[in-house]
Design a protein around this motif. Structure first.
Motif, mmCIF file in Angstrom:
data_model
loop_
_atom_site.group_PDB
_atom_site.id
_atom_site.type_symbol
_atom_site.label_atom_id
_atom_site.label_comp_id
_atom_site.label_asym_id
_atom_site.label_seq_id
_atom_site.Cartn_x
_atom_site.Cartn_y
_atom_site.Cartn_z
ATOM 1 N N ASP A 25 0.939 -1.170 -0.135
ATOM 2 C CA ASP A 25 0.028 -0.037 0.095
ATOM 3 C C ASP A 25 0.988 1.221 -0.022
ATOM 4 O O ASP A 25 2.056 1.142 -0.054
ATOM 5 C CB ASP A 25 -1.010 0.052 1.233
ATOM 6 N N ALA A 26 0.157 2.448 0.006
ATOM 7 C CA ALA A 26 1.069 3.598 -0.039
ATOM 8 C C ALA A 26 1.917 3.702 1.019
ATOM 9 O O ALA A 26 3.004 4.474 0.915
ATOM 10 C CB ALA A 26 0.122 4.692 -0.095
ATOM 11 N N MET A 27 1.631 3.297 2.262
ATOM 12 C CA MET A 27 2.697 3.168 3.292
ATOM 13 C C MET A 27 3.716 2.126 3.454
ATOM 14 O O MET A 27 4.616 2.088 4.219
ATOM 15 C CB MET A 27 2.160 3.319 4.567
ATOM 16 N N GLY A 28 3.737 1.344 2.283
ATOM 17 C CA GLY A 28 4.892 0.326 1.988
ATOM 18 C C GLY A 28 4.517 -0.952 2.950
ATOM 19 O O GLY A 28 5.248 -1.661 2.857
ATOM 20 N N ALA A 29 3.199 -0.871 3.403
ATOM 21 C CA ALA A 29 2.941 -2.259 4.133
ATOM 22 C C ALA A 29 2.159 -3.179 3.153
ATOM 23 O O ALA A 29 1.518 -2.750 2.046
ATOM 24 C CB ALA A 29 1.786 -1.949 5.320
ATOM 25 N N SER A 30 2.428 -4.605 3.365
ATOM 26 C CA SER A 30 1.849 -5.371 2.491
ATOM 27 C C SER A 30 0.440 -5.574 2.483
ATOM 28 O O SER A 30 -0.041 -5.485 3.592
ATOM 29 C CB SER A 30 2.547 -6.928 2.671
ATOM 30 N N VAL A 31 -0.064 -5.952 1.369
ATOM 31 C CA VAL A 31 -1.580 -5.808 1.297
ATOM 32 C C VAL A 31 -2.120 -7.351 1.289
ATOM 33 O O VAL A 31 -1.574 -8.201 0.434
ATOM 34 C CB VAL A 31 -1.843 -5.254 -0.072
ATOM 35 N N GLY A 32 -2.785 -7.552 2.131
ATOM 36 C CA GLY A 32 -3.294 -9.243 2.335
ATOM 37 C C GLY A 32 -5.019 -8.969 2.239
ATOM 38 O O GLY A 32 -5.704 -7.913 2.226
ATOM 39 N N VAL A 33 -5.522 -10.412 1.708
ATOM 40 C CA VAL A 33 -6.830 -10.538 1.430
ATOM 41 C C VAL A 33 -7.358 -11.257 2.600
ATOM 42 O O VAL A 33 -6.598 -12.441 2.769
ATOM 43 C CB VAL A 33 -6.847 -11.232 -0.003
#
Ligand code: HEC
Ligand code: HEC
Ligand code: HEC
Ligand code: HEC
Length: 163
Positions: free
Chosen positions: A18-26
């Motif tokens: 995401d924009a903050m660099g954190a990984s995106v999970g489902v």
């Protein structure tokens, strides 16, 4: 005692950031609707690319030893009751009792925060912050040279070794 779970708990990593660099999970509910549960397929029959290509090597355990077939957002205990994912310590502890006992007394799993509990909480990491639930075995590693210490002879440097 506060037990911290990893923020990614119970989500499938998409590999995106995401924009903050954190990984995106489902989350599991995206694909598994608890209102329409399916019977669990037998181990190995499901294409695991839906799950980011996980492979499970934890003794002989199959998915249903740990995941509730009727609601995959929950974990299944050996007596058939289910708990939310954040209660993962209960799952691990039923098979690794001595480790959970050591953990509760502070001799396994480290900790941060306050020694004097009247001043603040004791903050612990959950089992899955350190152990991969699907493959907890430690990989074998190549032995490495020791760290350099300026007061000790350095490995492979004859001239220092004879000071
Ligand atoms: C992108 C879609 C998707 C997501 C997200 C997803 N799954 Fe699945 N999962 C599937 C499909 C498709 C199957 C095979 C059909 C079935 O058994 O429902 C499956 C099967 C399973 C199975 C049975 C596997 C077997 O070999 O018997 C388990 C357990 C499972 N999922 C757990 C989870 C959990 C826990 C999460 C969340 C952390 C999750 N899934 C998230 C798509 C998904
Ligand atoms: C020993 C118990 C155990 C077994 C066996 C197990 N899981 Fe899990 N699984 C967990 C726990 C606990 C988590 C949450 C930990 C985390 O997210 O780091 C998890 C997380 C997941 C996730 C979220 C993505 C990930 O990699 O963390 C999926 C998807 C999933 N499991 C599917 C499966 C499927 C499918 C099987 C069988 C092929 C299976 N699990 C077998 C305990 C287990
Ligand atoms: C249903 C019982 C069961 C559950 C639940 C379970 N385990 Fe295990 N675990 C085992 C067995 C059996 C082994 C031994 C596997 C082997 O010898 O290959 C094992 C092995 C391990 C090991 C040692 C691996 C090694 O080779 O040194 C660790 C660490 C571990 N589990 C952590 C966990 C964690 C963390 C959880 C919770 C997410 C958990 N286990 C849940 C049964 C279980
Ligand atoms: C801060 C990281 C950390 C946390 C949190 C943690 N462990 Fe461990 N665990 C380790 C390390 C490092 C080892 C290997 C050294 C050792 O045996 O103490 C280990 C070893 C193990 C082993 C293998 C022991 C053996 O004798 O082969 C099991 C089983 C285990 N842990 C289960 C758990 C369970 C269950 C929890 C949660 C209640 C947990 N751990 C929490 C880091 C952690």
């Amino acid at each position: 005692m506060i037990v911290r779970n990893p923020p990614s708990l119970g989500t499938v990593d998409t590999g995106l950031r995401d924009a903050m660099g954190a990984s995106v999970g489902v989350s599991c509910e995206t694909c598994h609707d608890p209102a329409h549960p399916d019977a669990l397929a037998r181990k190995g029959e499901v294409p695991q690319d839906f799950h980011g290509g996980i492979s499970v090597a934890h003794g002989e355990l199959g998915c249903a030893s740990c995941h509730a077939p009727e609601d995959r957002t929950r974990l299944r205990l050996a007596d058939g009751t289910t708990v939310p994912m954040r209660e993962v310590l209960q799952l691990c502890g039923q098979c690794h009792g001595p480790k959970l006992r050591d953990f509760s007394k502070g001799s396994h799993g480290g900790g941060r925060g306050f020694w004097d509990r009247s001043r603040g909480p004791w903050v612990r990491d959950s089992c899955v912050a350190c152990h991969a639930a699907h493959a907890p075995a430690y990989p074998l590693v190549m032995p490495a040279p020791p760290p350099n210490d300026r007061f000790l002879p350095r490995a492979g440097h004859e001239e220092l070794a004879h000071d």
